[in-house]
Design a protein around this motif. Structure first.
Motif, PDB file in Angstrom:
ATOM      1  N   TRP A  20     -27.364  41.220  18.272  1.00  0.00           N
ATOM      2  CA  TRP A  20     -27.892  40.247  19.233  1.00  0.00           C
ATOM      3  C   TRP A  20     -28.454  40.957  20.462  1.00  0.00           C
ATOM      4  O   TRP A  20     -29.549  40.653  20.932  1.00  0.00           O
ATOM      5  CB  TRP A  20     -26.767  39.280  19.610  1.00  0.00           C
ATOM      6  CG  TRP A  20     -27.095  38.301  20.694  1.00  0.00           C
ATOM      7  CD1 TRP A  20     -27.915  37.211  20.599  1.00  0.00           C
ATOM      8  CD2 TRP A  20     -26.599  38.313  22.043  1.00  0.00           C
ATOM      9  NE1 TRP A  20     -27.958  36.539  21.803  1.00  0.00           N
ATOM     10  CE2 TRP A  20     -27.155  37.198  22.701  1.00  0.00           C
ATOM     11  CE3 TRP A  20     -25.725  39.142  22.738  1.00  0.00           C
ATOM     12  CZ2 TRP A  20     -26.867  36.907  24.027  1.00  0.00           C
ATOM     13  CZ3 TRP A  20     -25.445  38.850  24.065  1.00  0.00           C
ATOM     14  CH2 TRP A  20     -26.013  37.743  24.696  1.00  0.00           C
ATOM     15  N   GLU A  23     -31.670  42.858  19.584  1.00  0.00           N
ATOM     16  CA  GLU A  23     -32.817  41.953  19.449  1.00  0.00           C
ATOM     17  C   GLU A  23     -33.306  41.485  20.811  1.00  0.00           C
ATOM     18  O   GLU A  23     -34.511  41.390  21.064  1.00  0.00           O
ATOM     19  CB  GLU A  23     -32.432  40.753  18.582  1.00  0.00           C
ATOM     20  CG  GLU A  23     -33.588  39.801  18.333  1.00  0.00           C
ATOM     21  CD  GLU A  23     -33.205  38.654  17.412  1.00  0.00           C
ATOM     22  OE1 GLU A  23     -34.082  38.158  16.699  1.00  0.00           O
ATOM     23  OE2 GLU A  23     -32.020  38.249  17.409  1.00  0.00           O
ATOM     24  N   ARG A 144     -28.916  32.775  18.880  1.00  0.00           N
ATOM     25  CA  ARG A 144     -30.135  33.579  18.831  1.00  0.00           C
ATOM     26  C   ARG A 144     -31.342  32.774  19.296  1.00  0.00           C
ATOM     27  O   ARG A 144     -32.197  33.283  20.028  1.00  0.00           O
ATOM     28  CB  ARG A 144     -30.388  34.076  17.405  1.00  0.00           C
ATOM     29  CG  ARG A 144     -29.514  35.222  16.963  1.00  0.00           C
ATOM     30  CD  ARG A 144     -29.890  35.695  15.570  1.00  0.00           C
ATOM     31  NE  ARG A 144     -31.241  36.225  15.530  1.00  0.00           N
ATOM     32  CZ  ARG A 144     -32.248  35.687  14.846  1.00  0.00           C
ATOM     33  NH1 ARG A 144     -32.071  34.574  14.146  1.00  0.00           N
ATOM     34  NH2 ARG A 144     -33.444  36.246  14.853  1.00  0.00           N
TER      35      ARG A 144
END
Length: 408
Positions: A20, A23, A144
């Protein structure tokens, strides 16, 4: 009934936390790089057309990467594919940041860098169901969504401020650093798992045959076909973003408020991520998938009366919130249904198709807006999206009921 798993429980999973964070870093860097590239090319060429072409190169080649290279996440360890993609993109951005790089070289490097995002994203999406089990997977996807949309907003807003303080080349160098940090986080925080597709599972097939396996698998499975069709409704719902500038001009909002209109849908998506990730049970979301696809188009139909700035922002946020519901659960259901040895390839096909329909939708919107008004084009897109979603919703209901009967 409140969802028992919260964002905190998902972030407690160390591997997900590493993925996470990696990203998030990459997205912020990418958004900054897009602004820097646009400024850099315009400074060097004074050409709006070349600036637009370069900006398009930060999106379009991911279509090829999603189709041709996504299978790498099935043939090789997925963590390794993500790390190699990050390191390669860091090297490419570092070269782009060198002052005086010829424009044609810059364009080629940008295209290759963007294409490498395809296998990275496919490998990541294929790995997540192994990192997060059960309900954690749905909540993780919701988290996300919230952070990706927030990072994109922050990246665009902060990118403009940073470019005023830094040279475009310095901003591009900063993007290269984010890729290196992402690779380091993945290498240290994610366990290396063996490749899922071996010579036995691929049957020694050529790369071309293997590349089309994902598309064939999706086509043969009614549930996967339906979920992909639902996801591709974005081709209709991208239209307000594409027409934000002419719509703002039409209502007298001015160029300075275009960003507010463009940010409305992502802001709604952030709210939708919280709502569907924290408060609405997964079983309810599965039942509502088709209805959410229809409902996401209805706020856009109201644009037929050309609402002012505030109502327009509210309507776009509502559409984004509803679309987030079917996007998150649709992706979760899709990835769970695909066999593990084909997950990366199928994820690549789905993402490539999504990019394609969004590009076609945006291009068609521009043509229609010259014939109709921007407001009427947005309304037409909303009505068409809702209409197309009706047979998709019926197909999903049939698939869901059939699955329930087979479980009995």
């Amino acid at each position: 009934m409140v969802t028992r798993v919260g964002f905190g429980a998902v972030l407690a999973v160390a591997e997900f936390r590493a993925m996470w964070t990696a990203e998030l870093l990459s997205i912020c860097g990418d958004q900054l790089a897009r602004v820097a590239l646009a400024v850099l090319v315009f400074q060097r060429t004074d050409s709006a057309a070349l600036t637009g072409l370069t900006y398009a190169l930060t999106y379009v080649p991911s279509l090829l990467g999603g189709v041709l290279l996504a299978g790498a996440g099935d043939r090789w360890p997925r963590r390794d594919v993500m790390i190699v993609s990050d390191l390669a993109r860091a090297a490419l951005v570092a070269v782009i940041a060198i002052p005086g790089v010829p424009l044609w070289v810059l364009c080629v490097l940008v295209a290759v860098m963007t294409m490498l995002g395809g296998p990275f994203k496919a490998a990541q999406q294929a790995l997540l169901p192994s990192v997060l089990e059960g309900e954690r997977y749905l909540v993780g996807m919701a988290l996300r969504n919230v952070t990706i949309q927030g990072a994109q907003l922050a990246g665009f807003a902060g990118g403009g401020l940073l470019i005023t303080a830094l040279a475009p080349t310095a901003a591009l160098a900063l993007d290269a650093v984010t890729f290196l940090l992402s690779a380091a986080l993945l290498a240290s925080g994610v366990r290396r798992r063996p490749a899922v597709a071996t010579t036995t599972t691929t049957g020694g097939r050529t790369w071309l045959v293997s590349t089309t396996a994902g598309a064939r698998l999706i086509w043969r499975d009614p549930a996967l076909r339906t979920l992909v069709a639902l996801n591709w409704l974005a081709g209709f719902y991208i239209v307000p973003e594409a027409l934000a500038a002419p719509y703002a001009a039409g209502i007298g909002a001015g160029a300075t408020l275009v960003g507010l209109i463009m940010a409305a849908d992502p802001a709604g998506s952030v709210l939708g991520g919280f709502a569907f990730g924290k408060w609405i049970p997964e079983a309810t979301q599965v039942r509502l998938l088709g209805w959410l696809g229809i409902a996401a188009g209805l706020p856009l139909v109201v644009f037929v009366v050309r609402p002012g700035l505030v109502p327009a922002v509210v309507l776009l946020a509502a559409s984004g919130l509803l679309a987030t519901g079917y996007n998150i659960q649709g992706t979760v259901s899709f990835m769970r249904r695909v066999p593990d040895e084909h997950r990366a390839q199928c994820a690549g096909v789905n993402s490539a198709g999504l990019i394609t329909v969004q590009g076609v939708g945006a291009a068609a919107a521009g043509v229609l807006a010259d014939v109709l008004s921007p407001a009427h084009t947005i309304a037409l897109a909303g009505a068409a999206g809702a209409a197309v979603a009706v047979p998709i919703a019926r197909a999903w209901r049939r698939v869901r009921l059939l699955g329930s009967e087979e479980e009995r």
